[in-house]
Design a protein around this motif. Structure first.
Motif, PDB file in Angstrom:
ATOM      1  N   HIS A 107     -25.566 -22.697  24.981  1.00  0.00           N
ATOM      2  CA  HIS A 107     -24.449 -22.384  24.078  1.00  0.00           C
ATOM      3  C   HIS A 107     -24.671 -22.909  22.566  1.00  0.00           C
ATOM      4  O   HIS A 107     -24.473 -22.392  21.412  1.00  0.00           O
ATOM      5  N   LYS A 138     -28.624 -21.173  20.786  1.00  0.00           N
ATOM      6  CA  LYS A 138     -28.442 -19.894  19.774  1.00  0.00           C
ATOM      7  C   LYS A 138     -27.804 -19.925  18.394  1.00  0.00           C
ATOM      8  O   LYS A 138     -28.199 -19.195  17.540  1.00  0.00           O
ATOM      9  N   ASN A 139     -26.775 -20.765  18.504  1.00  0.00           N
ATOM     10  CA  ASN A 139     -26.013 -20.891  17.271  1.00  0.00           C
ATOM     11  C   ASN A 139     -26.987 -21.720  16.191  1.00  0.00           C
ATOM     12  O   ASN A 139     -26.855 -21.291  14.978  1.00  0.00           O
ATOM     13  N   LEU A 179     -29.356 -12.409  16.952  1.00  0.00           N
ATOM     14  CA  LEU A 179     -28.867 -13.799  17.477  1.00  0.00           C
ATOM     15  C   LEU A 179     -27.132 -13.824  17.189  1.00  0.00           C
ATOM     16  O   LEU A 179     -26.661 -14.519  17.899  1.00  0.00           O
ATOM     17  N   PRO A 207     -23.786 -11.914  16.498  1.00  0.00           N
ATOM     18  CA  PRO A 207     -23.339 -10.418  16.676  1.00  0.00           C
ATOM     19  C   PRO A 207     -22.254 -10.357  15.247  1.00  0.00           C
ATOM     20  O   PRO A 207     -21.850  -9.173  15.202  1.00  0.00           O
ATOM     21  N   ARG A 208     -21.899 -11.338  14.616  1.00  0.00           N
ATOM     22  CA  ARG A 208     -20.953 -11.276  13.373  1.00  0.00           C
ATOM     23  C   ARG A 208     -21.685 -10.335  12.116  1.00  0.00           C
ATOM     24  O   ARG A 208     -21.225  -9.835  11.304  1.00  0.00           O
ATOM     25  N   ARG A 223     -23.923  -7.381  11.686  1.00  0.00           N
ATOM     26  CA  ARG A 223     -24.593  -6.305  12.566  1.00  0.00           C
ATOM     27  C   ARG A 223     -24.827  -5.121  11.452  1.00  0.00           C
ATOM     28  O   ARG A 223     -24.613  -4.112  11.801  1.00  0.00           O
ATOM     29  N   GLU A 249     -15.576  -2.807  12.990  1.00  0.00           N
ATOM     30  CA  GLU A 249     -14.930  -3.936  13.396  1.00  0.00           C
ATOM     31  C   GLU A 249     -13.846  -3.371  14.143  1.00  0.00           C
ATOM     32  O   GLU A 249     -12.902  -2.510  13.424  1.00  0.00           O
ATOM     33  N   ILE A 250     -13.375  -3.854  15.355  1.00  0.00           N
ATOM     34  CA  ILE A 250     -12.221  -3.448  15.987  1.00  0.00           C
ATOM     35  C   ILE A 250     -11.488  -4.701  16.269  1.00  0.00           C
ATOM     36  O   ILE A 250     -12.072  -5.657  16.683  1.00  0.00           O
ATOM     37  N   GLN A 251     -10.237  -4.632  15.898  1.00  0.00           N
ATOM     38  CA  GLN A 251      -9.326  -5.678  16.332  1.00  0.00           C
ATOM     39  C   GLN A 251      -8.246  -5.178  17.021  1.00  0.00           C
ATOM     40  O   GLN A 251      -7.553  -4.196  16.705  1.00  0.00           O
ATOM     41  N   ASN A 297     -17.825 -19.184  22.099  1.00  0.00           N
ATOM     42  CA  ASN A 297     -18.791 -19.264  21.506  1.00  0.00           C
ATOM     43  C   ASN A 297     -19.026 -17.880  20.649  1.00  0.00           C
ATOM     44  O   ASN A 297     -18.933 -16.888  21.454  1.00  0.00           O
ATOM     45  N   HIS A 307     -15.297 -12.216  17.579  1.00  0.00           N
ATOM     46  CA  HIS A 307     -14.607 -12.211  16.615  1.00  0.00           C
ATOM     47  C   HIS A 307     -14.163 -10.559  16.334  1.00  0.00           C
ATOM     48  O   HIS A 307     -13.471 -10.516  15.479  1.00  0.00           O
ATOM     49  N   GLU A 308     -14.097 -10.043  17.452  1.00  0.00           N
ATOM     50  CA  GLU A 308     -13.716  -8.829  17.260  1.00  0.00           C
ATOM     51  C   GLU A 308     -12.425  -8.708  17.954  1.00  0.00           C
ATOM     52  O   GLU A 308     -11.485  -7.933  18.224  1.00  0.00           O
TER      53      GLU A 308
END
Lengths: 314, 339
Positions: A224, A227-228, A301, A303-304, A306, A311-313, B110, B159-160
């Protein structure tokens, strides 16, 4: 993603034009006559003029530049003044050596730098943290050539464990000392950056979540947090790889390493313009490609990022 | 008697969690005792900084060390003192028998792993499951917490997702192993009002399905009134009143609880009065005054309050209060909701 990669590769073209323009101008300003460099002293003015005509350096600079670009587009980097060989073959001889050395250095940088950074972040204020802090400070402060010479003296001369210079048969023993020397400063930076990003990441809420799930400390840190924490470190290492490939002038000189850093350095001393310009162009290209690779790893690394609008919400 | 003892799923005794800062020792939790019965929802209320979140984190021993430390107390769960467990045993409890939902769903997941991966992890860490089983299990969980199209959302990143959806994912992770105790630390504070209700309903529904107990930590008295069976009111790291929800709302006996009740809007009262805030500010937890901590803000304070901290005593059945004058409130000598 593909679109992004193509666009980035096309961006190399204007960069190359800019770089060649600057280098061409610089080499032109230097009041040195290549024809005099090539011919021995006492050559007749006719012979000199003849050679200038052959080489095309009697033409105005913009004509010379245009010719160079045309050849470059075909992949021809011209001919060395000094060696009367094609620059392509000179660079092809030396570049692999530099790349190998750079890769060896990067491996040291990644393994030792990241590991030291993690340890000192996880065991904050412990003996190991202190050790890392002190040794990285020393590594940053010590001049590269001094470190290189000290290693040569201690491991090569006194202890006799490792070869002092050159590439020899290209076995791994020859790589150890120059790679350590080349990696020292960057390893220290990587360790420090890993430490600080790791500390920042460890204070995040999702780390508490991971512990609350019942994960072991190793899982929390290895999966956890790491990777960040690596996202900025990857940038640093990628940039560094680009820089190491051409910037190893000091290390290559100290260790008499037959790489491109030393070749370019010698070419500058000898006013061998085609080698300098050609070498630099390759350098720039490697740098740009490295940047591209960094950006791609970045996206893998995180995903934000890309590079696509998706972007789907809900 | 034996039956009531067995009925307790979790018991916290005299918990003290301190933080050692440069300015001094912060006594975030200072002598908290409570018990949790099977199938009940216990509310812990209090204002920001009163130690309710630290109490929750202490139960799972998630206090950030070395700054914070549980200096004293017992946390009895399943006949074992959680504070005495080794790391390995403790990990078996976390997320398995006792799990936790956090305040801010935006930061509690995360960002670099898919939602599915993170839910699956909760399952895999405590059970030996094949990848396919874990995947099926987590799809079921996502469906249970009301994520639309779980198959597609499985591969999405946090984030989605919107805040409410992320909190649903957190809940899915928390209930993955059907824990006996679910601790929800302000689960709805960061969400919109409409989403808040949805999340709380979901938790309540899952509680009755899995027959677990919930500790809900909040500063929202409305949430407590609706979902909790019993309530513990905390002030400056100490429990000051502990009883069932009716007593707390209609028969509070601690001046602080009374003050809290006066400061909320009530739709069930005919003659609505002006809201009355509690005067003053909570004290710094570093230099706590001697005696009752609340006395500085308390208009009922008497001399005795200055001398010694009032112990939490059972004034009537299942109603514990830490105030020297609680009995006077009970007997009607002191007026609660008057001026």
């Amino acid at each position: 993603m593909l679109y992004f990669i193509i666009r980035r590769i096309l961006q190399i073209i204007p960069v190359i034009i800019g770089v060649t323009l600057i280098l061409f101008t610089l080499m032109y300003i230097i009041p040195e006559d290549p024809a005099k460099l090539i011919l021995e002293k006492g050559a007749t003015p006719e012979a000199l003029q003849n050679l200038r005509g052959k080489m095309g350096i009697d033409k105005p600079v913009y004509v010379q530049y245009w010719r160079y670009i045309k050849k470059l587009a075909k992949g021809d980097l011209g001919t060395s003044y000094r060696y009367r060989r094609s620059v392509n073959s000179i660079l092809a001889d030396h570049y692999p050596n530099s790349i190998k050395l750079a890769l060896a250095a990067i491996i040291i940088e990644i393994i030792i730098g990241i590991f030291a950074g993690i340890v000192s972040a996880v065991k904050k204020y412990s003996f190991w943290d202190m050790l890392v802090t002190v040794s990285t400070t020393i590594a940053v402060c010590v001049p590269v050539y001094w470190l290189g010479m000290m290693l040569q003296v201690s491991f090569g001369l006194k202890l006799g464990w490792l070869p002092m210079s050159g590439m020899g048969d290209g076995s791994i023993r020859y790589y150890i000392l120059p790679a350590i020397t080349l990696a020292s400063v960057s390893t220290a930076f990587v360790a420090r950056m890993t430490r600080s990003t790791m500390l920042e990441v460890l204070s995040n809420d999702y780390i508490t979540t991971a512990y609350a799930k019942g994960l072991s400390t190793n899982m929390v840190i290895g999966k956890h947090a790491l990777k960040n924490a690596l996202i900025p470190v990857v940038t640093l290492i990628g940039m560094d790889l680009g820089a190491l490939m051409g910037g190893a002038i000091l290390t290559e000189t100290v260790f008499n390493w037959p790489g491109v850093g030393r070749t370019i350095y010698l070419a500058i001393l000898q006013r061998d313009a085609p080698v300098v310009i050609g070498g630099t162009i390759i350098l720039v290209m490697i740098f740009v490609v490295m940047n591209l690779i960094v950006d791609i790893i970045y996206a893998l690394l995180d995903p934000r990022i890309r590079y696509e609008k998706k972007e789907i919400q809900i | 008697m034996a039956e009531t003892e067995n009925n307790k799923i979790l018991e916290v005794k005299n918990l003290r969690t301190y933080f050692y800062t440069d300015d001094g020792v912060v006594k975030a939790v200072d002598g908290v005792s409570f018990d949790l019965k099977k199938g009940e929802t216990l509310g812990i209320v209090g204002e920001t900084g009163c130690g309710k979140s630290v109490t929750a984190l202490s139960i799972l021993r998630l206090i950030p060390e070395p700054m914070g430390k549980i200096v004293e107390g017992e946390i009895i769960f399943d006949g074992k003192d959680l504070l005495k467990l080794g790391q390995k045993e403790l990990q078996n409890f976390r997320g398995n028998r006792i799990s936790m939902i956090f305040q801010d769903p935006m930061t509690s997941l995360n960002p670099v792993y898919t939602v599915g991966n993170q839910v699956m992890e909760s399952l895999v860490v405590h059970r030996k499951l094949s990848k396919e089983e874990a995947r099926r299990g987590s799809l079921k969980l996502l469906e249970m917490v009301g994520i639309p199209e779980p198959k597609r959302r499985f591969a999405s990143y946090p984030h989605e997702f919107s805040g409410g959806m992320r909190q649903r994912v957190m809940i899915a992770m928390a209930i993955a192993n059907s824990p006996s105790v679910l601790i929800a630390d302000e689960p709805t504070t960061a969400l919109d009002v409409t989403i808040q209700a949805q999340i709380l309903e979901l938790m309540d529904e899952l509680k009755s399905k899995t027959n677990s107990s919930i500790i809900i930590i909040t500063h929202d008295l409305g949430v407590v009134a609706k979902y909790a069976n019993r309530v513990m009111v905390m002030y400056a790291g100490k429990p000051i009143e502990f009883s069932n929800v009716d007593n707390i709302f209609y028969k509070p006996m601690h001046p602080y609880t009374i003050g809290l009740m006066k400061s909320i809007t009530r739709l069930d009262e005919k003659n609505r009065k002006k809201l009355k805030p509690i005067e003053g500010l909570p004290p710094s937890l570093i230099d706590l005054p001697k005696g009752c901590i609340f006395r500085i803000r308390c208009k009922y304070a008497i001399n005795q309050c200055k001398k010694e901290y009032p112990p939490l005593v059972e004034i009537e059945k299942d109603h514990r209060v830490s105030c020297y004058r609680a009995k006077e409130f009970m007997d009607g000598i002191l007026e609660r909701f008057g001026n």
